[in-house]
Structures are given as structure tokens and as C-alpha cells.
Write an enzyme that holds these catalytic residues in place. Structure first.
Site, short mmCIF file in Angstrom:
data_model
loop_
_atom_site.label_atom_id
_atom_site.label_comp_id
_atom_site.label_asym_id
_atom_site.label_seq_id
_atom_site.Cartn_x
_atom_site.Cartn_y
_atom_site.Cartn_z
N ARG A 83 -66.54 37.52 40.65
CA ARG A 83 -66.54 37.93 39.24
C ARG A 83 -65.13 37.95 38.66
NH1 ARG A 83 -69.93 41.04 35.44
NH2 ARG A 83 -68.71 42.67 34.44
N ILE A 109 -68.49 39.68 29.05
CA ILE A 109 -69.18 39.40 30.30
C ILE A 109 -70.01 40.65 30.57
CG2 ILE A 109 -67.11 40.15 31.61
CD1 ILE A 109 -67.92 38.25 33.84
N SER A 110 -71.32 40.48 30.83
CA SER A 110 -72.22 41.64 30.88
C SER A 110 -71.92 42.54 32.07
CB SER A 110 -73.66 41.17 31.00
OG SER A 110 -73.98 40.32 29.95
N GLN A 111 -72.44 43.77 31.95
CA GLN A 111 -72.34 44.75 33.02
C GLN A 111 -73.04 44.19 34.28
OE1 GLN A 111 -74.47 48.23 31.85
NE2 GLN A 111 -73.78 49.46 33.60
N PRO A 112 -72.45 44.30 35.47
CA PRO A 112 -73.06 43.72 36.67
C PRO A 112 -74.51 44.17 36.90
CG PRO A 112 -70.84 44.46 37.16
CD PRO A 112 -71.12 44.87 35.75
#
Lengths: 260, 809
Positions: A83, A109-112
């Protein structure tokens, strides 16, 4: 947590998973198509921590999302994709925090946890062909690339599409193809798809995309702002071509207390 | 020094108020409205900082009074534009505040920067008040009148120039104040000429207009990143900045909540963005009627399937798509109401060709009005009244803003304007867990019950798509045929019905499946025997809004906070209704900062009784000036609410209230000196407070009936009525502050800058407290609380006067 693949200690887990995946890949003769599953090891401990955070979130929201653990291959992909290579250099320190990060161009970038949950909801197999609308940094595409046979990703903002394409090539995600353009009509040349992820904000879900979903296929759409996903919409197409839609609140919260 | 520089004080004060109002506009464009509220409230603490600064520094500054005054005027002018430009470059993102600690530093930076101009302005006025204490009433009068006119002129200016350009004009006004001050103070002549020259250059050259850096997360900026998009027109007014966006390569396809079964994509569109955010689409019918078919695939189309060929009132016509929707369904006649005249102008003139002359057909009549204002003048009854989606996400609506369109009284007015068998259709954005949709349902039930309808269940229907919901309220019971039509409409579009009369539970939650049939459960509970219990136990605030407590968009409940905070890491933050919390956060920050600012000089100058007087006088004076600061704004804010309902225009209501109050309070201040000279401070103050209480109570009792009588009058008459009502009250309200200061000037002049700061801090706290008080207890309580504070102030004046010796005047 019981009955999940993540009870044992990392990083032995990772090594084991990697070995298993390699064997599977060789055995099926798909090695060339698969992206490299060897992670960037310098960040491995951070990634392992991130995976544990995701597991915690999943456990905490098990009633809302109707499962206590996500699929093992999804978690393995989350444990593999570097990431930190998908975030701007000045945010690398925060790359494995369980939160969304700005990537420039007004995008994130989205939350994992959300990436993992969306990928899990797609329920795709190793032979799947997946479409993504809204490539962004390319992280979600890379996670999908670790699971599916082919990933097609479209991005409406040209500089983002170019950067993500280069990045995914550099990281040897050879099964991910990125194209700059309008995602409303999907990617008919490669349709139908087993799974579709629409991460780009739109005032409505483009109906033409549903036509590109295979019978038995699933589509996932996060709804909310760039930094806060409010709900996930899951569209399932059954064998007869009928679709059903589910709206999932990825958090354990019931508006009413007892008595109603 | 013989005469106070009252012209420059008035100019400075006017420029400072104009800057404050302008900042609200600027931040609403580059950031978000509710965030603007917090930033500006805290920046106004610059007034409080000035009080602290002057308390400590006055002895030194008094030796160089002229230069110090002039320097503060010049610094104010320079700081307005410089500080704003730096602040907008700090790229603060409110949404990241919860994750990213450095955002707090940026936020603090924004506060400090924006507080500077107010600090310098307050220094200027505070210096004059302290230094020329024999002329306090005149100076304070100039301060108030200047502010009142400044506010009024800014609103006029915002019709003529962009906010960025207006900022430069405020700078020029600040420089002009400095030039006038040179002349008033008898300084060398070269100075004013130079300053005026700079001011004129700023006014004359549009090149010097700064660029606004809009947040990259606002929707206009997001759209502009797509190839082939560009802005084809821009308009600006106090209501909003409008940008018209064209997208030549990839079509705009604005159709919130479009059915997944829609066969055609939306017609060609232009987007009108309001304050770089909320978009309304201008729809082009060029590709034929089929291209408009998507308008039948929205929840808002439901009513047309139940009422064929209706006469329609569209509230919130925006870019015109609701008109096309009505036409598509064969509406007989269409009244389209839109608040913003510039939106109508763009659609009806500049882009009329593209829009297929949507606003000029013989079947449509366009009214530029606020929805309720339009209804107040109407006797016509409609088959269908549509409250469009754009109304529920209009500019700046948030938990802090009042939503007079969604109160129980508003629903009562809509129902009163329905023909027998007519229908009200209210569309809104869908939230999960349900909030607005359920609150609207509760409001409709309440309005029907108030209307004497014993069986509201028979008149209501609720449907939802993935993103929107539409509530239908019928003037009469729904027939079986209508229910069948509604069910067919929903089934064809995969929309869910959440309520219709006689709906079995099995019909709920079928297409867009939720974990629980939350909408149906809510509807049945609200129509059941104990709706109040359901409302009480619900985790969001869904009790109907009223005109007295019109905060429709406040869904926050305190008791839910711990649960949401526990869920923070797991995606729970979107559940946090941040609007209300921002008010609380503003209050807490302002409270802490105010305490520090007020107590700091006391701590530093401890023991120096010559400067700060004795304890026996200090605390009564603190209470006196704090009470005045709070009470003055309480009254103003309560009147803005009353006038919003009377004038039916947010800009006119706020401007009329603020400017009339300030100007007439200024006149009151000027009168107070003469009255005090003739009758003594205590007697005049007592009389003023008695008058304030009497006028206040009279307004509380008589304003509603008076405004009801005048509801249909022309705007000019209504404005005159408003001014006539406010003037006497404002005039007496302008007296206590200068009376107190003048009294202080004779007994403990060292306290003047300190109480000036106290008053500044109190004003900041007042605006926030008024919002909270109105949310919880209603605007009448705000007014009542103000009257009590005035009585309290009168009592503490006596105590303070007793503490400082015999009556002097």
C-alpha cells in the site's frame, strides 16, 4: 476469533500463504498472469499490523456485515499489496494506518477496512474477470489483481489514470489494465464481468453497468464522501438475470433501541 | 485632542463588519458553510484580544495616540486581504481533522490569521473610546452607525461585484478610513494623499483581485478535473456564487436516485454549481422527448402517476428539470418557484436555447421568491405541490441553518394550498440509518393532526430508491386505484414502498434491501399509538421542526455520541451529525479563549488598583458588559428569525435586522449622553432597561399577529414595517453600553479597554449560545433570555455604581 484463518501468528502466516499461493499458481499454470505476490518486505510488519486492524474492525462489525471474518484470500491480498507504494511520498508513514488518505487531484485512497470489505463482498474466484470504475491510486485494482484473473480499471481523471497505469506496471500487476475514460458504459469489449466495483462518486449507479454483470455476478458501490464511506451498495445478479440490491451499513449501529 | 475622529471610526467599523460578512461568503465558497461559521466566530475573538492588549498596553500607547490609531487602521486594511490569502493557502480539510493531527495546527493557524484584522479594528476603536472618554457616546454611536451602514453597503456590493473583488473594496474602505483619520487627527497632508492613492489603485484595477482557492474536495473542483469541462458563465450575489459548467467530452448525467432499470441515460445537461458545491442541472430537450424519459425514473415522479394532468407548484425549480418532469407527465399548468434570480436568469436568458426555453412556455409561470413567501401571497390551490430535491441540499443548509421549508407550520401551509384530492410531494436525500425521510414523515403526521385529521395514516405514502426518498401527503384518503398505481410505479423501477395505507409488512424492504425494514418500522411507529416514544427512543433527533425551532437538519442526539465514538475506527464517523457538534466545539473554544483573555490582564496587573479598580467594582462591571454583549446579539438573532418568516428572504432579513439595529442603536447611543447629562446615569439606564423590556415583551406578543396581517404586503411596505418595529427597541438598546463606559470613564478609566474586551468576547459567545438556545428552547426563549440579561445588567450597574462611590452625574 474462531473458525478463521487468522488465529496464528504473523509473519509465519504470510510465508505459509505465499507458499500455498505459489504452489497453486504453478499448479494451475497461471504464474505468468498472476501479479507478484512477494511483498515489499521492508513494510511487512506494518502491513501485518494493518491486517490485524482490519480483522478487529470486521469482528466488531460482524453483525452489520453478517460475517465474523473476511475470505482468507482477500486478507492475503491485503497482506501482500504494498500500500505504501500507492500513496504520495509524504504520506508513506501513514500508508498502513486504517484510514483514507488524500492522493492529490481531490481524490483519496480508501480506508483498508473498506477496501477489504468491498473486495470480500464481490466474492470473486481466481478465474474472475473484474471491472473497476474509478482507478484512483490503483490500490483497489492491485488488491483485485491479486485475486482475479483479469482486472479492467477505468479512470476519468487523466493524470490519475496515467500514474496508476505506470505504477501497476512497475509493480508487475500484469493482469490489471487501466484505461482513461468515461466509465458510464463500462468496458463492453471485455464484458461480461464477474464483479464490478464502482468507486467513483456519481449521482446515480449507471444502469448500463448492470447489463455488463454476468449472471451470478456482483457489483459493489461505496456511498458517501471522499473521506467517509457511509454505506456500501451490493447488487447481485442471479442466474436468471434478475438483480437484487442490498444496502449495507459497514458499522454496527441500529437506530432503534429495544422495544420496537 | 479636541474632537474624536468619528468619521474614521465609522468607516473602520463599517469596513470591519463588511469584512466579517464577506468572510462568511468567501469561506462558504472555498470551504463549507458550517465550517465558515466556526472559523469566523473564533476570528471575532480578535475583539477580545484587543481588549486584553489595550488594558496592558494603553499607558504606553496613549503617549503616541495618533500614530497608534493610524497604525491600527492601516494594519487592519493590510491584514484583511493578506491574512485571508494566507489562510486559504493553509489547505485545511475539515474531514481529515479526526485522523490527521496536523490539521489542528492548520485550523489554529486559520483562526489566528483571521483574528488579526478584527484585532486591529478593535484596537482602533478601543483606543479612541479609552483615550477620548469624554466623547464615548459619540464615538460609540459612530462605531454602531458605521457598522450598520457597512453591513448594508456590503450586501449591495455583493450584488455588483464578486466576493473576491469586494474584498479589495473593503481594503480600500479601510485605507480610506486611515486617510480620513490623518485629516481628522491633523497629521501631515502627504499621508492622506498617499493612502487615498493606494485605495484608488486597489479600487480601479481588477487585476489585483485575488483568486479564490476552492477546496479540492468540493464538487465543482472535482468536475473540473475531467477532460473537456470548463466554466461557461459565472454569477455572484449575496445568495451564492453560481458557476455554469459545460462538459464537452463526457456528458454530465445528474439524476440522483435514478432507477437501476432506467433504459436511457439522462438528457444533455449543463451544471449550475452553487458556491462551488451543490449542483442543479439545466436539461436540454434537443435530443427529443425520449431523452427526458429518465425524469420518469426518479422517486419524485411518483405523484404524477397518481394525479393525471395536474396543476403543479414546483418549489425549488433550479435549472428547470422539475419543469420538464412536470411537462413530461402532462401537467396542465406549472408554477415554478426559485429563490435565486440569477439561476432563473441563466436558464431563461443566457442558456435559454440549450434549456429549450424551459421557463418561457405558455404552460409555465416562473416566480422568483422564497417558497413560503410565495405561498403566503397565493390563494390558488394546486393538484400537486412538489418540494424538489434541490431544496433539501440547498446552499449552506446544515444543522446550524434554519429550514423553514420543513417545519410543521410550513407543511400546514402546503396542505392549505392543496385542492381537494391534491397532493404534496417532498423529495429528499436518503440517509442510512434513516434521518431526514423519517423526520419529514413525523412532520407530516404532526401537520395533519394539527389540521384536525384524525387518521393521517390514510393520507400518507413514502417510497425510496437507493439515494432518494419521496413522501406523498394527500388532501384526502388515498384510493385503492392510487395505491395500485403507486405500487406499480415502484415495482417497475425497483423502488421500495415504505408506507401506504394498509401496507402489509411483507411489502417492505424488497428491492433495496436493508438489514432491517427501518423506514417501514419508523412509519408504522409514527402512525401508531405512541409516536412520542418512538421519537424519544430514536438515536437521531427526528421530532418535527417548528417555526420556533426550525433546525430541521439537526439530527444529533447527545446520548448517541458515546456509541458513535466507540465505533469511530470502524467506519462510524459518518453517523456523527457534525453540524451540531461544530456549534458545541465553537462554544467551548470561545469560552476557554474568552476566560483566558478576560482574566489575563487581571493576573498580570494584580494589585494595581489604579488600573483595574477594586474587586467590588470590577466584577459588577464585568457582568454588566458581558450581559450587554450577550443580550444585544440575542435580540438581533431572534429578530433575524422573526424577519426571515416575514420577509421570506434570507439576505433581506439578515441585512435589515443587523443594519437597522446598529444604526438605531447608534442614534440611541448619541442621545444617551444628553439624557444622562440632564437626568443622571442611573435614572437614564433604568428608564432604558424598562423600555427595552416593555418593547421586547410587546414584540414577543404582537409581532406574530402583526406580521400575519402584513404577510401579503409588497416588499417595500414589509421592509418599512420591519424597520418601524425594530427602530425604537434598537434605539434604547444603544444606550446602556455608552452609559456604562462613560460612568466607568469617571470612576475607573483603566477598566475601559478591559470591558471593551469583555464585550467583544461576550458577543462571540452570544451568537453561539443563541443558536444552541434556539435549537433546544426556541427563538422566543432567546428573546426572553435577552430581556432578563438586560434586567440583570441594570442591577449590576447599581452594584458597580455603589462600589465606585456616589453618583457623579
Amino acid at each position: 476469533m474462531s473458525g478463521t484463518a487468522y488465529e496464528y501468528e504473523l509473519p509465519e502466516t504470510m510465508t505459509l500463504i505465499r507458499c500455498l499461493q505459489r504452489i497453486t499458481a504453478v499448479a494451475t499454470g497461471l504464474l505468468i498472469l498472476l501479479p507478484p505476490l512477494v511483498a515489499d518486505d521492508s513494510a511487512a510488519p506494518e502491513r501485518a499490523r494493518m491486517v490485524r486492524l482490519i480483522e478487529d474492525d470486521v469482528r466488531a462489525t460482524r453483525l452489520a456485515i453478517d460475517k465474523a471474518a473476511l475470505a482468507a484470500d482477500v486478507m492475503s491480498a491485503m497482506a501482500t499489496v504494498p500500500r505504501h507504494r500507492f500513496v504520495p511520498a509524504d504520506l508513506r508513514k501513514a500508508a498502513y494506518d486504517n484510514r483514507p488518505l488524500p492522493i492529490g487531484h481531490g481524490q483519496t485512497i480508501s480506508q483498508p477496512y473498506i477496501v477489504a470489505l468491498m473486495t470480500d463482498l464481490l466474492g470473486i474466484g481466481t478465474d474472475a474477470r473484474v471491472l473497476e470504475i474509478g482507478t484512483g491510486s490503483g490500490y483497489q485494482a492491485a488488491v483485485l489483481g491479486g485475486l482475479a484473473r483479469e482486472v479492467y480499471s477505468m479512470e476519468i481523471i487523466r493524470p490519475l489514470a496515467d500514474t496508476a497505469r505506470e505504477r501497476l506496471q512497475r509493480l508487475a500487476y500484469n493482469n490489471v489494465t487501466v484505461r482513461h475514460g468515461d466509465g458510464y458504459y463500462g468496458w463492453p469489449e471485455h464484458a461480461p464481468f464477474d464483479g464490478i466495483v464502482v468507486t467513483a462518486a456519481a449521482s446515480h449507479i449507471p444502469p448500463p453497468l448492470i447489463a455488463q454483470l454476468k449472471p451470478g455476478g456482483r457489483m459493489v458501490i461505496p456511498v458517501g464522501s471522499r473521506f467517509m464511506v457511509q454505506q456500501l451498495v451490493l447488487i447481485e445478479k442471479d442466474a436468471s438475470g434478475d438483480t437484487t440490491t442490498r444496502q449495507i451499513l459497514p458499522v454496527r449501529f441500529v437506530p432503534l433501541t429495544g422495544g420496537h | 485632542m479636541r474632537r474624536a475622529p468619528i468619521i474614521s471610526v465609522a468607516l473602520l467599523s463599517g469596513a470591519a463588519l463588511a469584512f466579517e460578512l464577506l468572510l462568511m461568503r468567501l469561506f462558504s465558497i472555498i470551504q463549507w458553510h458550517h465550517f465558515a461559521y466556526m472559523v469566523i466566530s473564533l476570528a471575532l475573538l480578535g475583539y477580545g484580544v484587543s481588549g486584553t492588549f489595550l488594558t496592558l498596553a494603553y499607558p504606553c500607547l496613549s503617549r503616541h495616540f495618533k500614530i497608534a490609531y493610524l497604525a491600527n487602521l492601516l494594519l487592519f486594511a493590510i491584514a484583511t486581504v493578506t491574512c485571508f490569502l494566507i489562510a486559504q493557502r493553509l489547505s485545511f480539510n475539515p474531514e481529515e481533522l479526526l485522523w490527521d493531527p496536523p490539521q489542528f495546527a492548520r485550523l489554529l493557524g486559520v483562526y489566528l490569521l483571521l483574528a488579526l484584522p478584527f484585532f486591529f479594528a478593535a484596537n482602533g476603536i478601543g483606543l479612541v473610546l479609552t483615550h477620548l472618554r469624554k466623547q464615548i457616546a459619540r464615538v460609540y454611536a459612530a462605531d454602531l452607525v458605521g457598522a450598520g451602514l457597512g453591513g448594508l453597503l456590503l450586501m449591495v456590493l455583493l450584488y455588483l461585484a464578486t466576493p473576491a473583488r469586494s474584498l479589495m473594496i473593503v481594503v480600500a474602505a479601510g485605507l480610506t478610513a486611515a486617510a480620513v483619520a490623518c485629516w481628522e487627527l491633523g497629521l501631515q497632508r502627504r499621508w492622506p494623499v498617499l493612502i487615498v492613492a493606494v485605495a484608488l489603485i486597489l479600487l480601479a484595477s481588477p487585476r489585483l483581485t485575488p483568486d479564490l482557492l476552492v477546496s479540492p474536495y468540493k464538487s465543482l473542483r472535482q468536475h473540473l478535473r475531467v477532460d473537456g469541462t470548463h466554466i461557461v458563465a459565472t454569477r455572484s450575489s449575496p445568495l451564492a456564487r453560481l458557476d455554469v459548467l459545460e462538459s464537452t467530452l463526457i456528458p454530465l448525467r445528474h439524476a440522483p436516485g435514478l432507477s437501476l432499470r432506467a433504459a436511457r441515460e439522462p438528457a444533455a445537461q449543463l451544471g449550475i454549481f452553487s458556491d462551488a458545491g451543490g449542483m442543479t442541472a439545466v436539461v436540454s430537450p434537443r435530443a427529443g422527448k425520449d431523452s427526458l424519459a429518465y425524469l420518469d425514473q426518479l422517486t419524485s415522479a411518483a405523484a404524477y402517476h397518481l394525479a393525471p394532468r395536474p396543476s403543479v407548484l414546483l418549489l425549488g425549480a433550479g435549472g428547470g428539470s422539475p419543469v420538464w418532469q412536470a411537462r413530461l407527465h402532462g401537467a396542465r399548468e406549472i408554477d415554478a418557484v426559485e429563490l435565486n434570480p440569477q439561476v432563473v436568469d441563466l436558464v431563461a436568458n443566457e442558456f435559454a436555447d440549450f434549456a429549450g426555453n424551459v421557463y418561457t412556455g405558455s404552460d409555465v409561470q416562473v416566480h422568483i421568491a422564497e417558497a413560503r413567501g410565495h405561498l403566503a401571497k397565493q390563494v390558488h390551490r394546486y393538484d400537486l405541490i412538489q418540494l424538489t430535491l434541490s431544496q433539501s441540499a440547498g446552499t449552506g443548509l446544515s444543522a446550524l441553518a434554519e429550514g423553514y421549508l420543513y417545519t410543521a407550520e410550513a407543511f400546514g401551509e402546503y396542505l392549505a394550498h392543496l385542492a381537494p384530492g391534491g397532493m404534496l410531494s417532498v423529495s429528499t436525500w436518503l440517509q442510512l440509518p434513516p434521518r431526514a425521510s423519517v423526520k419529514l414523515f413525523a412532520t407530516a403526521v404532526e401537520a395533519l393532526r394539527r389540521h384536525g385529521i384524525e387518521d393521517p395514516a390514510s393520507r400518507l405514502a413514502l417510497l425510496r430508491s437507493l439515494q432518494t426518498s419521496t413522501l406523498l401527503v394527500k388532501n384526502g384518503a388515498f384510493s385503492n386505484a392510487e395505491i395500485s398505481a403507486l405500487r406499480k410505479f415502484c415495482a417497475q423501477r425497483a423502488f421500495d414502498v415504505a408506507w401506504y395505507p394498509g401496507m402489509p409488512a411483507a411489502q417492505a424492504n424488497r428491492y433495496n434491501v436493508l438489514a432491517q425494514p427501518a423506514f417501514y418500522t419508523a412509519a408504522t411507529a409514527l402512525l401508531g399509538a405512541h409516536p412520542e416514544r418512538f421519537i424519544r427512543d430514536y438515536k437521531f433527533h427526528i421530532a418535527p421542526a417548528t417555526d420556533e425551532r426550525p433546525h430541521f437538519f439537526r439530527f444529533y442526539e447527545w446520548r448517541t455520541l458515546p456509541e458513535i465514538l466507540r465505533l469511530r475506527g470502524q467506519g462510524g464517523m459518518p453517523l456523527l451529525e457534525s453540524g451540531y457538534l461544530i456549534v458545541i466545539a465553537t462554544l467551548l473554544q470561545a469560552l476557554v479563549a474568552s476566560l483566558v483573555l478576560i482574566l489575563l490582564p487581571i493576573a498580570i496587573l494584580r494589585g494595581d488598583r489604579g488600573r483595574l479598580g477594586s474587586r467590588a467594582t470590577r466584577w459588577p462591571w464585568l457582568f454588566y458588559f458581558a450581559a450587554l454583549g450577550i443580550a444585544f446579539l440575542f435580540v438581533e438573532i431572534a429578530f433575524i428569525q422573526r424577519l426571515s418568516l416575514f420577509l421570506h428572504h434570507p439576505v433581506f432579513a439578515a441585512t435589515t435586522t443587523i443594519s437597522t439595529f446598529l444604526v438605531f442603536a447608534g442614534i440611541g447611543s448619541a442621545l444617551s449622553r444628553r439624557l444622562a447629562a440632564a437626568h443622571g446615569y442611573t435614572r437614564v439606564l433604568r428608564a432604558a432597561v424598562v423600555a427595552i423590556v416593555l418593547f421586547g415583551l410587546a414584540d414577543l406578543l404582537l409581532l406574530r399577529p402583526l406580521f400575519d396581517i402584513a404577510a401579503a404586503w409588497p416588499l417595500a411596505f414589509k421592509l418599512s414595517t420591519a424597520i418601524f418595529v425594530i427602530a425604537p427597541l434598537a434605539c434604547v438598546m444603544g444606550m446602556p453600553f455608552p452609559l456604562g463606559l462613560a460612568r466607568l470613564g469617571e470612576t475607573a478609566p483603566g477598566l475601559i479597554p478591559w470591558v471593551w474586551g469583555v464585550n467583544g468576547c461576550a458577543s462571540v459567545l452570544s451568537a453561539v449560545l443563541a443558536t444552541l438556545l434556539a435549537i433546544h428552547l426556541g427563538f422566543s426563549m432567546v428573546l426572553l433570555a435577552a430581556l432578563l440579561l438586560y434586567i440583570g445588567a441594570a442591577v449590576s450597574f447599581r452594584a458597580a455604581a455603589a462600589g465606585s462611590g456616589a453618583e457623579l452625574a
